[in-house]
Design a protein around this motif. Structure first.
Motif, mmCIF file in Angstrom:
data_model
loop_
_atom_site.group_PDB
_atom_site.id
_atom_site.type_symbol
_atom_site.label_atom_id
_atom_site.label_comp_id
_atom_site.label_asym_id
_atom_site.label_seq_id
_atom_site.Cartn_x
_atom_site.Cartn_y
_atom_site.Cartn_z
ATOM 1 N N GLY A 12 0.725 -1.201 -0.022
ATOM 2 C CA GLY A 12 -0.081 0.045 0.085
ATOM 3 C C GLY A 12 0.773 1.310 -0.120
ATOM 4 N N THR A 13 2.072 1.216 0.311
ATOM 5 C CA THR A 13 2.934 2.409 0.449
ATOM 6 C C THR A 13 3.755 2.682 -0.750
ATOM 7 O OG1 THR A 13 4.544 1.167 1.826
ATOM 8 C CG2 THR A 13 2.967 2.286 3.142
ATOM 9 N N ILE A 14 3.722 1.799 -1.758
ATOM 10 C CA ILE A 14 4.405 2.118 -3.098
ATOM 11 C C ILE A 14 3.340 2.461 -4.114
ATOM 12 C CG2 ILE A 14 5.946 0.913 -4.736
ATOM 13 C CD1 ILE A 14 7.100 1.088 -1.989
ATOM 14 N N ASN A 15 3.599 3.825 -4.711
ATOM 15 C CA ASN A 15 2.830 4.145 -5.695
ATOM 16 C C ASN A 15 3.039 3.495 -7.147
ATOM 17 O OD1 ASN A 15 4.917 5.447 -7.109
ATOM 18 N ND2 ASN A 15 4.204 7.533 -5.934
ATOM 19 N N GLU A 16 2.187 3.896 -8.152
ATOM 20 C CA GLU A 16 2.439 3.088 -9.471
ATOM 21 C C GLU A 16 3.588 3.267 -9.866
ATOM 22 O OE1 GLU A 16 -1.032 4.301 -11.531
ATOM 23 O OE2 GLU A 16 -2.426 3.137 -10.517
ATOM 24 N N GLU A 214 5.936 3.094 8.848
ATOM 25 C CA GLU A 214 5.347 2.050 8.558
ATOM 26 C C GLU A 214 6.052 0.825 7.869
ATOM 27 O OE1 GLU A 214 4.507 4.712 7.308
ATOM 28 O OE2 GLU A 214 4.812 4.148 5.067
ATOM 29 N N GLN A 215 7.390 1.159 7.265
ATOM 30 C CA GLN A 215 8.040 0.603 6.432
ATOM 31 C C GLN A 215 8.675 -0.498 7.353
ATOM 32 O OE1 GLN A 215 7.946 0.754 2.988
ATOM 33 N NE2 GLN A 215 6.539 2.305 3.402
ATOM 34 N N VAL A 216 9.050 -0.171 8.645
ATOM 35 C CA VAL A 216 9.732 -0.926 9.450
ATOM 36 C C VAL A 216 8.899 -2.395 9.704
ATOM 37 C CG1 VAL A 216 10.418 -1.419 11.797
ATOM 38 C CG2 VAL A 216 10.598 0.774 10.787
ATOM 39 N N CYS A 217 7.429 -2.202 9.707
ATOM 40 C CA CYS A 217 6.818 -3.086 9.919
ATOM 41 C C CYS A 217 6.232 -3.876 8.766
ATOM 42 C CB CYS A 217 5.320 -2.868 10.511
ATOM 43 S SG CYS A 217 5.315 -1.722 11.792
ATOM 44 N N ILE A 218 6.504 -3.432 7.423
ATOM 45 C CA ILE A 218 6.230 -3.988 6.379
ATOM 46 C C ILE A 218 7.316 -4.674 5.743
ATOM 47 C CG2 ILE A 218 5.237 -3.376 3.869
ATOM 48 C CD1 ILE A 218 3.680 -1.051 4.772
ATOM 49 N N ILE A 219 8.696 -3.999 5.685
ATOM 50 C CA ILE A 219 9.485 -4.443 5.311
ATOM 51 C C ILE A 219 10.634 -5.090 5.868
ATOM 52 C CG2 ILE A 219 11.629 -3.638 3.611
ATOM 53 C CD1 ILE A 219 9.955 -1.594 2.594
ATOM 54 N N ALA A 220 10.993 -4.299 7.020
ATOM 55 C CA ALA A 220 12.101 -4.921 8.075
ATOM 56 C C ALA A 220 11.848 -5.836 9.076
ATOM 57 C CB ALA A 220 12.794 -3.515 8.690
ATOM 58 N N CYS A 221 10.744 -5.878 9.530
ATOM 59 C CA CYS A 221 10.238 -6.636 10.785
ATOM 60 C C CYS A 221 10.072 -8.138 10.432
ATOM 61 C CB CYS A 221 8.959 -6.185 11.557
ATOM 62 S SG CYS A 221 8.554 -7.343 12.971
ATOM 63 N N PRO A 222 10.887 -9.028 11.071
ATOM 64 C CA PRO A 222 10.687 -10.382 10.673
ATOM 65 C C PRO A 222 9.503 -11.101 11.351
ATOM 66 C CG PRO A 222 12.504 -10.193 12.443
ATOM 67 C CD PRO A 222 12.281 -8.657 11.884
ATOM 68 N N TYR A 223 9.185 -10.564 12.452
ATOM 69 C CA TYR A 223 7.946 -10.994 12.959
ATOM 70 C C TYR A 223 6.582 -10.890 12.037
ATOM 71 C CZ TYR A 223 3.930 -11.466 16.159
ATOM 72 O OH TYR A 223 2.640 -11.857 16.866
ATOM 73 N N GLY A 224 6.627 -9.720 11.277
ATOM 74 C CA GLY A 224 5.532 -9.573 10.369
ATOM 75 C C GLY A 224 5.699 -10.571 9.274
ATOM 76 N N ARG A 225 6.981 -10.627 8.787
ATOM 77 C CA ARG A 225 7.027 -11.620 7.741
ATOM 78 C C ARG A 225 6.672 -13.142 8.088
ATOM 79 N NH1 ARG A 225 8.555 -9.795 2.903
ATOM 80 N NH2 ARG A 225 7.995 -7.546 3.561
ATOM 81 N N MET A 226 6.636 -13.488 9.488
ATOM 82 C CA MET A 226 6.274 -14.983 9.626
ATOM 83 C C MET A 226 4.732 -14.979 9.600
ATOM 84 S SD MET A 226 8.722 -15.212 12.708
ATOM 85 C CE MET A 226 7.837 -16.249 13.730
ATOM 86 N N LEU A 290 -0.210 -8.675 4.848
ATOM 87 C CA LEU A 290 0.938 -8.626 5.695
ATOM 88 C C LEU A 290 1.189 -7.202 6.373
ATOM 89 C CD1 LEU A 290 3.925 -7.332 4.555
ATOM 90 C CD2 LEU A 290 3.401 -8.972 2.693
ATOM 91 N N GLU A 291 0.830 -6.145 5.849
ATOM 92 C CA GLU A 291 1.020 -5.036 6.122
ATOM 93 C C GLU A 291 0.186 -4.429 7.366
ATOM 94 O OE1 GLU A 291 -0.109 -5.488 3.025
ATOM 95 O OE2 GLU A 291 0.753 -4.065 1.611
ATOM 96 N N CYS A 292 -1.073 -5.074 7.624
ATOM 97 C CA CYS A 292 -2.023 -4.887 8.873
ATOM 98 C C CYS A 292 -1.242 -5.040 10.258
ATOM 99 C CB CYS A 292 -2.975 -5.549 8.854
ATOM 100 S SG CYS A 292 -4.339 -5.424 10.130
ATOM 101 N N VAL A 293 -0.951 -4.187 10.940
ATOM 102 C CA VAL A 293 -0.397 -4.324 12.363
ATOM 103 C C VAL A 293 -1.676 -4.387 13.356
ATOM 104 C CG1 VAL A 293 1.799 -3.240 11.751
ATOM 105 C CG2 VAL A 293 -0.042 -1.900 12.514
ATOM 106 N N ASN A 294 -2.723 -4.707 13.079
ATOM 107 C CA ASN A 294 -3.921 -4.985 13.830
ATOM 108 C C ASN A 294 -3.961 -3.792 15.021
ATOM 109 O OD1 ASN A 294 -4.750 -8.251 14.386
ATOM 110 N ND2 ASN A 294 -3.876 -7.633 12.457
ATOM 111 N N CYS A 295 -3.759 -2.568 14.525
ATOM 112 C CA CYS A 295 -3.961 -1.384 15.440
ATOM 113 C C CYS A 295 -5.190 -0.951 15.836
ATOM 114 C CB CYS A 295 -3.133 -0.370 14.662
ATOM 115 S SG CYS A 295 -4.372 0.473 13.568
ATOM 116 N N THR A 296 -6.331 -1.643 15.201
ATOM 117 C CA THR A 296 -7.699 -1.377 15.466
ATOM 118 C C THR A 296 -8.276 0.039 15.093
ATOM 119 O OG1 THR A 296 -7.579 -0.556 17.971
ATOM 120 C CG2 THR A 296 -7.549 -2.708 17.606
#
Ligand code: SF4
Ligand code: SF4
Length: 471
Positions: A12-16, A214-226, A290-296
């Motif tokens: 979602g954070t990359i444009n066309e 938010e790129q930390v959660c989307i790209i860098a965080c290994p937990y998000g990738r799991m 995968l981008e959703c961090v369940n922030c509510t």
């Protein structure tokens, strides 16, 4: 390919054009946001206070990677306790995995320091200085006039100061709060290398919270990738009830005095508020991503909309796929049972090892490359090095060694009785002499007692070599 399937091809954070699409999320408000605020206050207090709290003289939390010394909840772990540290880390990872299987990324939204600092500290400062989503977009697009310069300088300065404070606390976790306070009182110029590290940490935090976000959660965080392997249809996540939201004829804009049910319209009025409020820029109506961090934030936003259009709340809510599809209730699945069993065993082992651990740990090893020595009177002598680690915050005085398994003598190269200072290591060389008649073979296992005065405080073992002909 249909347009609404595009979300599968890019984030979602990359444009066309493949460039970063900056997110201007709407300021969240609602029930969950209020709860999250309180949780974040408690966690921030915990995070900032932990390095400065002492338990039995030990820092409550410390992760001194350089010296391989860790304190967890006031319990010190030395390099010699590395196995315990590893077990506690594995237990922590399994706990998070177990929790994720059951409750999705609840950790990301409610407890992760990245989310807490980003959404509850830096983002709130941004709302305070730049205003809500609309004002932020306007400010971003407008030319560099007085207002924009003033707001940007103010925001970046505040961000820098907070990053600097976080870097100090981070350093207190790394090198210990006592040392940090000493360095500050000595003056930063006395400790230039630490000051440089501090400024590097500040720059990293500033970069993360002012730009990378938010790129930390989307790209860098290994937990998000799991997430892809941890989640299943029974995992409870922040989810859009597509059955209810899409109805028979799909989502439709809201029209007053219209009987949506009779027309087969879903309850989603396609207002896009859940998208506008999302800090990772996704549309939760496309399903778990995968981008959703369940922030509510989208739950709160959609509930507010549902209230306005007089429809039941909970179109976006905490739910599993099975709950939405089959109205199934939460069940304790075999996978959950397996994780719980492993976790229980690990914690049991950890607690057992912690209780069996001695405050003073002794290691006595034969000096490498040295053979035994024959002495007058049928005496065999072996030379050893000893290492004593005092894991307590008190000195252990009047330390001496005694042979427990064989008759014989232990003599130290320097002094016979010595003190092991608090949280220090004492090492040296000692000789053990045993009459050959008392030996059972050419390689006896000795049991050696470590005494403080008359009190036996630790026992250890060592191998004793003797010539074969003496058997
Ligand atoms: S906020 Fe609710 S009603 Fe509005 S688009 Fe999102 S899901 Fe649909
Ligand atoms: S989809 Fe909803 S829960 Fe997920 S990150 Fe966006 S706002 Fe938060």
């Amino acid at each position: 390919m249909a347009m609404d399937e595009n979300f599968r091809d890019s984030i979602g954070t990359i444009n066309e054009e493949g460039k970063r699409a900056w997110i201007f999320p709407k300021k969240p408000s609602g029930r969950f946001y209020e709860y999250r605020k309180w949780v974040s206050y408690a966690l921030l207090l915990f995070l900032f206070a932990s390095p400065f709290i002492k338990v039995n003289g030990h820092q409550f939390l410390m992760f001194n990677v350089l010296e391989r010394r860790f304190n967890i909840f006031g319990l010190p772990f030395w390099p010699q306790d590395f196995h315990l540290f590893v077990i506690s880390m594995i237990s922590g990872v399994i706990f998070v995995a177990l929790f994720t299987v059951a409750f999705g990324r609840i950790f990301c939204g409610w407890m992760c320091p990245q989310t807490i600092f980003m959404e509850m500290v830096f983002r709130r400062i941004e709302y305070w200085i730049d205003g809500d989503r609309g004002a932020q977009i306007r400010l971003d697009r407008q030319a560099w006039n007085g207002e924009k310069i003033r707001k940007r300088v103010l925001k970046w300065s505040v961000f820098f100061v907070i990053s600097f404070i976080i870097a100090n606390v981070f350093l207190a976790y790394l090198i210990g709060s006592d040392r940090l306070i000493r360095y500050i009182t000595d003056g930063p110029l006395q400790h230039i290398s630490t000051l440089v590290s501090l400024l590097i940490f500040t720059a990293v935090f500033y970069f993360v919270f002012a730009w990378f976000r938010e790129q930390v959660c989307i790209i860098a965080c290994p937990y998000g990738r799991m997430q892809g392997v941890l989640l299943d249809n029974k995992s409870v996540v922040v989810a859009y009830d597509h059955k209810r939201g899409e109805g028979e004829s799909g989502r439709k804009k809201f029209r007053k005095n219209e009987d949506r049910e009779a027309l087969g319209h879903g309850d989603c009025i396609d207002c896009f508020q859940c998208v506008n409020v999302c800090p990772t820029g996704i549309d939760i109506r496309n399903g778990t991503q995968l981008e959703c961090v369940n922030c509510t934030a989208c739950i709160d936003e959609c509930d507010a909309i549902m209230e306005k259009v007089n429809l039941p709340k909970g179109l976006i809510r905490y739910a599993s796929e099975d709950n939405i599809e089959k109205k199934a209730k939460f069940t304790f699945t075999p996978r959950l049972k397996g994780y719980t069993a492993v976790l229980t065993i690990l914690i049991g082992v950890l607690v057992g090892m912690l209780f069996l651990r001695n405050d003073l740990e002794a290691n006595i090893l034969r000096l490498p490359g040295q053979l035994y020595e024959r002495k007058a009177g049928n005496i065999i002598s072996n030379v050893y090095t000893y290492k004593l680690v005092n894991k307590t915050t008190k000195d252990v005085a009047d330390v001496s060694f005694e042979l427990l398994s064989h008759p014989g003598t232990i003599s130290l190269v320097t002094h016979e009785h010595f003190t092991v200072l608090a949280e220090e290591l004492a090492e040296g060389t000692l000789f053990i002499e045993i009459n050959n008649a008392a030996l059972n073979g050419d390689k006896d296992k000795l049991r050696i007692g470590v005494y403080s005065g008359d009190q036996l405080i630790e026992t250890t073992t060592a191998a004793f070599l003797a010539p074969r002909s003496y058997k």
